[in-house]
Structure formats: structure tokens, C-alpha cells
Design a protein around this motif. Sequence first.
Motif, short mmCIF file in Angstrom:
data_model
loop_
_atom_site.label_atom_id
_atom_site.label_comp_id
_atom_site.label_asym_id
_atom_site.label_seq_id
_atom_site.Cartn_x
_atom_site.Cartn_y
_atom_site.Cartn_z
N THR A 47 40.91 77.10 47.74
CA THR A 47 40.35 78.42 48.05
C THR A 47 40.46 78.69 49.54
OG1 THR A 47 38.77 78.29 46.22
CG2 THR A 47 38.29 79.88 47.97
N TYR A 49 39.47 80.99 52.85
CA TYR A 49 38.46 81.88 53.41
C TYR A 49 39.05 82.52 54.66
CZ TYR A 49 35.32 79.32 50.31
OH TYR A 49 34.74 78.75 49.19
N GLY A 51 38.27 85.03 57.79
CA GLY A 51 37.25 85.72 58.57
C GLY A 51 37.77 87.04 59.11
N VAL A 59 33.88 87.81 55.06
CA VAL A 59 34.83 86.74 54.83
C VAL A 59 35.50 86.98 53.48
CG1 VAL A 59 35.16 84.25 54.54
CG2 VAL A 59 33.45 85.10 56.16
N VAL A 61 37.53 85.98 50.26
CA VAL A 61 37.68 84.74 49.50
C VAL A 61 38.90 84.88 48.59
CG1 VAL A 61 36.59 83.10 47.92
CG2 VAL A 61 35.19 84.40 49.55
N ALA A 69 42.23 88.85 47.70
CA ALA A 69 40.86 88.34 47.64
C ALA A 69 40.18 88.82 46.37
CB ALA A 69 40.08 88.82 48.87
N THR A 72 34.19 89.21 48.61
CA THR A 72 33.95 89.17 50.05
C THR A 72 32.52 88.70 50.31
OG1 THR A 72 35.51 90.98 50.44
CG2 THR A 72 33.93 90.50 52.19
N ILE A 73 32.39 87.74 51.19
CA ILE A 73 31.07 87.28 51.62
C ILE A 73 30.62 88.17 52.78
CG2 ILE A 73 29.75 85.36 52.59
CD1 ILE A 73 31.81 83.47 51.30
N LEU A 83 35.33 80.15 61.77
CA LEU A 83 35.10 79.60 60.44
C LEU A 83 35.26 78.09 60.48
CD1 LEU A 83 37.11 81.88 57.94
CD2 LEU A 83 34.64 81.84 58.29
N LEU A 85 34.68 74.58 57.54
CA LEU A 85 34.20 74.04 56.27
C LEU A 85 33.66 72.64 56.48
CD1 LEU A 85 36.99 75.27 53.85
CD2 LEU A 85 34.53 75.66 53.53
N LEU A 91 30.33 76.48 54.01
CA LEU A 91 31.11 77.32 54.91
C LEU A 91 30.22 77.79 56.06
CD1 LEU A 91 33.78 78.93 55.46
CD2 LEU A 91 32.73 80.82 54.18
N VAL A 93 30.10 80.34 59.36
CA VAL A 93 30.73 81.57 59.83
C VAL A 93 30.09 82.00 61.14
CG1 VAL A 93 31.40 83.93 59.25
CG2 VAL A 93 31.01 82.26 57.42
#
Length: 402
Positions: A47, A49, A51, A59, A61, A69, A72-73, A83, A85, A91, A93
Amino acid sequence: MKYRWATFTAVFGAILGLAAAPAVAAPDEAIYVVGTPVRVAIAADGTAYLGNYGPGGGVFVVPAGAARATRTISTGGHPATGLALGPDGTLYVATTDGYQGAVGVVPAGGAAIARSIPVSAGLHPLAAGPDGTVYVANPAGNTLSVIAPSGTAVDRTVKVGAGPAEVAVTKDGTAFVTSQTAGTVSVIPAGAATVSKTIELVSDTGTSEEPHGIAAGPDGTVYVANIKSSDIAVVKPGAGTVAERIYVEGGPQDVAIAQDGSLYVTSLLTRKLSVIRPETMDVAGSLPTDGGPGHLAVAPDGSVIVLSPGTGATGGLVSRFSAAALAEVSQGSTAATPPASAAPAAAPAGEMAAAQPSSGSWNALPAVAGGVAAAVVGVAVWILVNARRRKAGLAAGASQAG
């Protein structure tokens, strides 16, 4: 003679068709988002991510292998500037509103920021250590903020060189910070509150080589992309100096490392993605990028995602280079091509991701030329056939009249 123009039209159309033919097959693709993606991180399941520094932030996804995508976060409308992980899939941000910065924490698989940790104002590149410690570069203050695992506030702040640009962390938790203005890499051991050593990256005249991107290999070797000196500096584990340099043309800006030790480098001036294989430690080949490339990341399947912020009508482009294409170009193939921008499927209503018209329009030109060529050839043939039939009919009528 009188039909020579039609023959020319047919030939010209055929040439257009031949010129367009190579665009039919392309190994790579565009990932369609609406915004200005400036940061990318890829999880263990593939996956990605992305930014967004553009309006609305957030963000994007993108599932493994997907071309757009799926969700969206939200970042509360604030631009995303960093960003990272964590080892457990959390995650992190970094966001900014101009007056206050923050590091948002999104649990693995989460749809929203669960909590935020205040940091100084400004842009903040991030990196996460193997134990979940988060490192936050503060370019405005020439410092590195350290957030302990599961922390709710900055644990300590370390002074580094002027203009900190990027951070990388080795498996033992040592953090390396490039300082582009100072021309240094600061080394901070795990748990330390001060820099243990400083690696100089300056020219013979004493000016910075502009170290920017940085990546840490599985064995602890660190690779630094120097924009001004156009090379990758290699720093061996525990060393305080550069062991060797790998020339990469065009001012290399960012570097990422794959599980097999291969290096991938983006160069903004030449708009290329260069491939460096571990067995040679030299540029084995390169691929043109769709726009001026910035940050990049390597996926578990060996593909590479490259961001080109500031290009395209909607703010930026995202390209995926397949592992097969990267392997081909690194074996000396001359068939290197920029990422294709295939037409996207219809997006679900309300989806934050959508097609990039700029990327699709430019890359679709060869295909359009092919369609026009076919039409031109068809019309020209029709004109020739009917003209000849008419000429034959007139000749037959004249013969009978005589």
C-alpha cells in the motif's frame, strides 16, 4: 500528376502512424491523484501513502498495484509535509498550518489521525526507527526533534547542521541527517541527545555539495544524494568519512534502496530515474520520468513510485516503474521509455482521487496521432480509388462516342 497530393497525404498519414506505433506498448503507468503529492511511503503489503501538499492536504491511499487512490486520510485541511511508516504499520504524517506544525499518528489501517503531537512551525521531513521512535527534521531551527515510541510530545531536540533536509535511520537506531546548507551529515546514535560525529560533504573550495536525499542499507551503509556534486556518497557503518562516490548526472535529489541492495536515484535536471546495482555500484541505466522527479520509494514487489510535484494541471504527477522495466534498463536496454499514462477507469462518486488531465493529454498524443493517421490514410485511399474510377468511366464513354 493531378493526384500526387493524395498520394502524399497517404504517405504522410502512414508516417504519422509509424511514428505513433511505439506508444502502444509501455511497461509503466501513472497513478492518478488530484493534488500535489510531495511525500511517499510504502507499507509491507504494498500500500502506498502519498502526502498531499496541495489545497486540502490529506494522504492518498493507493493499494498495491492500483492506478488510483481508493481513499484519503484527512489532515484537517493542512498540507502534508512529511510521511513515515513505523515497524508496526503506524503512519506518521507531518502537517503545517503556517503557525504550528504537528505530527499526526494514524494506526495501521486507520482511516483518520488518532492523535497529534505538536512540533515547531515549518516543513518537517520524517523518519521512523526500528523501535518506533520518530525523528522530525526542523529546517527552520536547524534541529532534529525526537519523539519516543508511543510518545505524546517531543522527547528531546538535537542541534544539527544548517538546512536539515532528510533523515534516515539504520537498523541499530542510529539517525543520519543531511544538512543541505551546511554540507554535512549529522550522526545521532539511538537514545543520544547530541550528535556523535559529523560527516563533511563540501567541495575543495569549502562550499556545500548540497547533500539532500539519504537512505540506509540493510547492512548499515548510508547513501547520500549530493545535488551540487552530482554523486552518491557512500558511508560505511561506523565511519566518519565518505568511502566512495557514485557519479549520477543531473543533480541527484533523492535516493531509495531496495531489499536486494539496488539503489534508485532521481535527478531533477535530467528528469531521470537512475538504477545502481549492488554488484557494480555504478549507474547501470536510467529511465526518463514524467516531469521533474522528486521523492521516491521502493515497493515490496520491486517496483518504484516516483513523485513529480509541480507538474501537471492539477499540481503533480505520480509514476510507477515496474520491476521488469527497471531490470531491463539496468541490463543495457535501449528501450527506455517514460511512464505511460493509460486512460483511467471511471472513479466512484465522491472519490478523492481522479485522473490527471495533463499527464494523460501529453502521453496520449502519440495515440491520437495514430488515430488521425488512420483517418488520413482512409480518406486518401477513398479519393484515389474514386478518382481513378471516374477517369476510367470518362475514358470508356469517349471510346464509345468515337
